[in-house]
Design a protein around this motif. Structure first.
Motif, PDB file in Angstrom:
ATOM      1  N   UNK A 115       1.501  -0.648  17.620  1.00 21.32           N
ATOM      2  CA  UNK A 115       1.483   0.812  17.506  1.00 21.32           C
ATOM      3  C   UNK A 115       2.762   1.366  16.892  1.00 21.32           C
ATOM      4  N   UNK A 116       3.848   0.590  16.930  1.00 24.15           N
ATOM      5  CA  UNK A 116       5.140   1.065  16.426  1.00 24.15           C
ATOM      6  C   UNK A 116       5.348   0.787  14.947  1.00 24.15           C
ATOM      7  N   UNK A 117       4.436   0.027  14.326  1.00 26.93           N
ATOM      8  CA  UNK A 117       4.614  -0.376  12.933  1.00 26.93           C
ATOM      9  C   UNK A 117       3.419   0.105  12.109  1.00 26.93           C
ATOM     10  N   UNK A 118       3.603   1.147  11.286  1.00 27.40           N
ATOM     11  CA  UNK A 118       2.499   1.587  10.415  1.00 27.40           C
ATOM     12  C   UNK A 118       2.080   0.473   9.462  1.00 27.40           C
ATOM     13  N   UNK A 119       0.776   0.268   9.335  1.00 32.20           N
ATOM     14  CA  UNK A 119       0.291  -0.812   8.475  1.00 32.20           C
ATOM     15  C   UNK A 119       0.628  -0.575   7.013  1.00 32.20           C
ATOM     16  N   UNK A 120       0.877   0.688   6.631  1.00 32.75           N
ATOM     17  CA  UNK A 120       1.251   0.964   5.239  1.00 32.75           C
ATOM     18  C   UNK A 120       2.541   0.261   4.857  1.00 32.75           C
ATOM     19  N   UNK A 121       3.391  -0.052   5.837  1.00 29.88           N
ATOM     20  CA  UNK A 121       4.629  -0.777   5.545  1.00 29.88           C
ATOM     21  C   UNK A 121       4.335  -2.218   5.150  1.00 29.88           C
ATOM     22  N   UNK A 122       3.295  -2.778   5.720  1.00 25.34           N
ATOM     23  CA  UNK A 122       3.012  -4.198   5.519  1.00 25.34           C
ATOM     24  C   UNK A 122       2.233  -4.495   4.250  1.00 25.34           C
ATOM     25  N   UNK A 123       1.313  -3.605   3.899  1.00 21.18           N
ATOM     26  CA  UNK A 123       0.388  -3.923   2.815  1.00 21.18           C
ATOM     27  C   UNK A 123       1.072  -4.321   1.514  1.00 21.18           C
ATOM     28  N   UNK A 124       2.077  -3.571   1.031  1.00 22.90           N
ATOM     29  CA  UNK A 124       2.694  -3.978  -0.246  1.00 22.90           C
ATOM     30  C   UNK A 124       3.311  -5.369  -0.189  1.00 22.90           C
ATOM     31  N   UNK A 125       3.965  -5.703   0.920  1.00 23.03           N
ATOM     32  CA  UNK A 125       4.601  -7.018   1.047  1.00 23.03           C
ATOM     33  C   UNK A 125       3.547  -8.115   1.088  1.00 23.03           C
ATOM     34  N   UNK A 126       2.511  -7.906   1.889  1.00 22.94           N
ATOM     35  CA  UNK A 126       1.463  -8.915   2.015  1.00 22.94           C
ATOM     36  C   UNK A 126       0.709  -9.081   0.699  1.00 22.94           C
ATOM     37  N   UNK A 127       0.491  -7.974  -0.029  1.00 19.67           N
ATOM     38  CA  UNK A 127      -0.177  -8.068  -1.330  1.00 19.67           C
ATOM     39  C   UNK A 127       0.604  -8.955  -2.284  1.00 19.67           C
ATOM     40  N   UNK A 128       1.920  -8.763  -2.322  1.00 17.22           N
ATOM     41  CA  UNK A 128       2.772  -9.591  -3.190  1.00 17.22           C
ATOM     42  C   UNK A 128       2.685 -11.058  -2.776  1.00 17.22           C
ATOM     43  N   UNK A 129       2.723 -11.306  -1.474  1.00 15.03           N
ATOM     44  CA  UNK A 129       2.627 -12.685  -0.980  1.00 15.03           C
ATOM     45  C   UNK A 129       1.291 -13.314  -1.357  1.00 15.03           C
ATOM     46  N   UNK A 130       0.208 -12.566  -1.207  1.00 12.25           N
ATOM     47  CA  UNK A 130      -1.113 -13.104  -1.511  1.00 12.25           C
ATOM     48  C   UNK A 130      -1.273 -13.413  -3.005  1.00 12.25           C
ATOM     49  N   UNK A 131      -0.803 -12.503  -3.839  1.00 12.72           N
ATOM     50  CA  UNK A 131      -0.874 -12.749  -5.285  1.00 12.72           C
ATOM     51  C   UNK A 131      -0.022 -13.957  -5.658  1.00 12.72           C
ATOM     52  N   UNK A 132       1.155 -14.073  -5.043  1.00 11.55           N
ATOM     53  CA  UNK A 132       2.023 -15.225  -5.316  1.00 11.55           C
ATOM     54  C   UNK A 132       1.355 -16.529  -4.905  1.00 11.55           C
ATOM     55  N   UNK A 133       0.690 -16.516  -3.752  1.00 10.98           N
ATOM     56  CA  UNK A 133      -0.020 -17.711  -3.292  1.00 10.98           C
ATOM     57  C   UNK A 133      -1.130 -18.086  -4.265  1.00 10.98           C
ATOM     58  N   UNK A 134      -1.923 -17.093  -4.697  1.00 14.03           N
ATOM     59  CA  UNK A 134      -3.022 -17.361  -5.622  1.00 14.03           C
ATOM     60  C   UNK A 134      -2.516 -17.957  -6.926  1.00 14.03           C
ATOM     61  N   UNK A 135      -1.451 -17.393  -7.478  1.00 11.16           N
ATOM     62  CA  UNK A 135      -0.905 -17.902  -8.737  1.00 11.16           C
ATOM     63  C   UNK A 135      -0.313 -19.294  -8.561  1.00 11.16           C
ATOM     64  N   UNK A 136       0.397 -19.498  -7.445  1.00 11.48           N
ATOM     65  CA  UNK A 136       1.025 -20.787  -7.178  1.00 11.48           C
ATOM     66  C   UNK A 136      -0.015 -21.901  -7.097  1.00 11.48           C
ATOM     67  N   UNK A 137      -1.093 -21.646  -6.343  1.00  4.75           N
ATOM     68  CA  UNK A 137      -2.130 -22.657  -6.184  1.00  4.75           C
ATOM     69  C   UNK A 137      -2.911 -22.841  -7.480  1.00  4.75           C
ATOM     70  N   UNK A 138      -3.203 -21.729  -8.173  1.00  3.94           N
ATOM     71  CA  UNK A 138      -4.006 -21.813  -9.391  1.00  3.94           C
ATOM     72  C   UNK A 138      -3.311 -22.623 -10.488  1.00  3.94           C
TER      73      UNK A 138
END
Length: 255
Positions: free
Chosen positions: A95-118
């Motif tokens: 409840x103390x951490x708005x999810x809007x703070x996380x989304x940009x960081x997680x998006x970058x991580x997910x794209x990096x993972x996809x590119x790394x594996x691909x």
């Protein structure tokens, strides 16, 4: 609830169980369906109810993998044990951490993972005879159990995927073995988060147990398919699911 709502939730739970059993990320499918079906409920209720289905499906997949795949128990068991209190702490802090703070960081991580594996076609699909130091193994246990476990309780999308990448890259595991290990740790984090959501009253038990039937079915199908087709299949699904999660989170953030 109308019959089509029930059918939609069961189908979503089954699809989420399949995806989660293979590469993780089933919650990205199921939680939005819950929020659309029950717009009157707060997000915490959707998260808590999803955890019932998730822990049933994840535990089913973990058992399936454990029967057919060699697990590195010296890593996965302590990591799963640490994931229980870590996810509980994450859920308490949600409840103390708005999810809007996380989304940009997680998006970058997910794209990096996809590119790394691909762009590394042999990553996770070939056996690597590589001894890992005790310090590295302890570090993996800490990151998987404490770090990713806390994240699962706090926010959650992509937990299984991050665990697979962690075990594959730092312990030189194949994707199939990493997926098996990820299920065990994820079961622990689901348990910790569910305990907190239950105490807070954010769980619809009847609905969650009903969706668990679909999630277990999907988990059985997904784990059997992954075991049959091997690490190259897991790798392909991983890239597709990670890309889909990144697109979904981008839509939630900017759409």
């Amino acid at each position: 609830m109308d019959w089509y709502d029930v059918a939609g939730l069961l189908l979503a739970a089954g699809a989420a169980g399949w995806v989660d059993a293979v590469v993780g990320g089933g919650g990205v499918l199921l939680i939005p369906v819950l929020l659309l079906t029950f717009p009157q409920f707060p997000p915490a209720t959707a998260l808590g109810t999803n955890k019932i289905a998730a822990i049933m499906g994840t535990s089913t997949a973990a058992v399936m993998y454990a029967r057919r795949t060699e697990l590195d128990r010296s890593v996965v068991l302590p990591a799963a044990g640490l994931a229980v209190p870590s996810a509980a702490l994450g859920a308490l802090s949600a409840a103390s951490f708005p999810t809007d703070w996380f989304r940009p960081v997680i998006m970058v991580l997910l794209v990096s993972v996809a590119l790394f594996v691909a762009f590394r076609p042999n990553f996770g699909v070939q056996s690597l005879e590589s001894a890992t130091s005790t310090r590295r193994r302890m570090g993996v246990i800490a990151v998987a159990g404490c770090g990713i476990g806390f994240y699962d309780g706090l926010f959650g999308p992509g937990v299984g995927t991050f665990l697979i990448i962690l075990f594959t890259s730092l312990l030189a595991k194949q994707f199939l073995e990493s997926a098996a290990m990820a299920k065990v740790v994820n079961a622990g984090s689901n348990l910790g988060a569910l305990a907190v959501f239950a105490v807070q009253g954010n769980v619809l038990w009847t609905l969650g147990l009903g969706m668990a039937v679909g999630n277990i079915t999907g988990a059985l199908l997904g784990s059997r398919m992954a075991l049959k087709k091997g690490s190259r299949f897991v790798r392909t699904v991983l890239v597709l699911v990670v890309t889909g999660m990144a697109v979904k989170m981008a839509f939630d953030q900017f759409g």
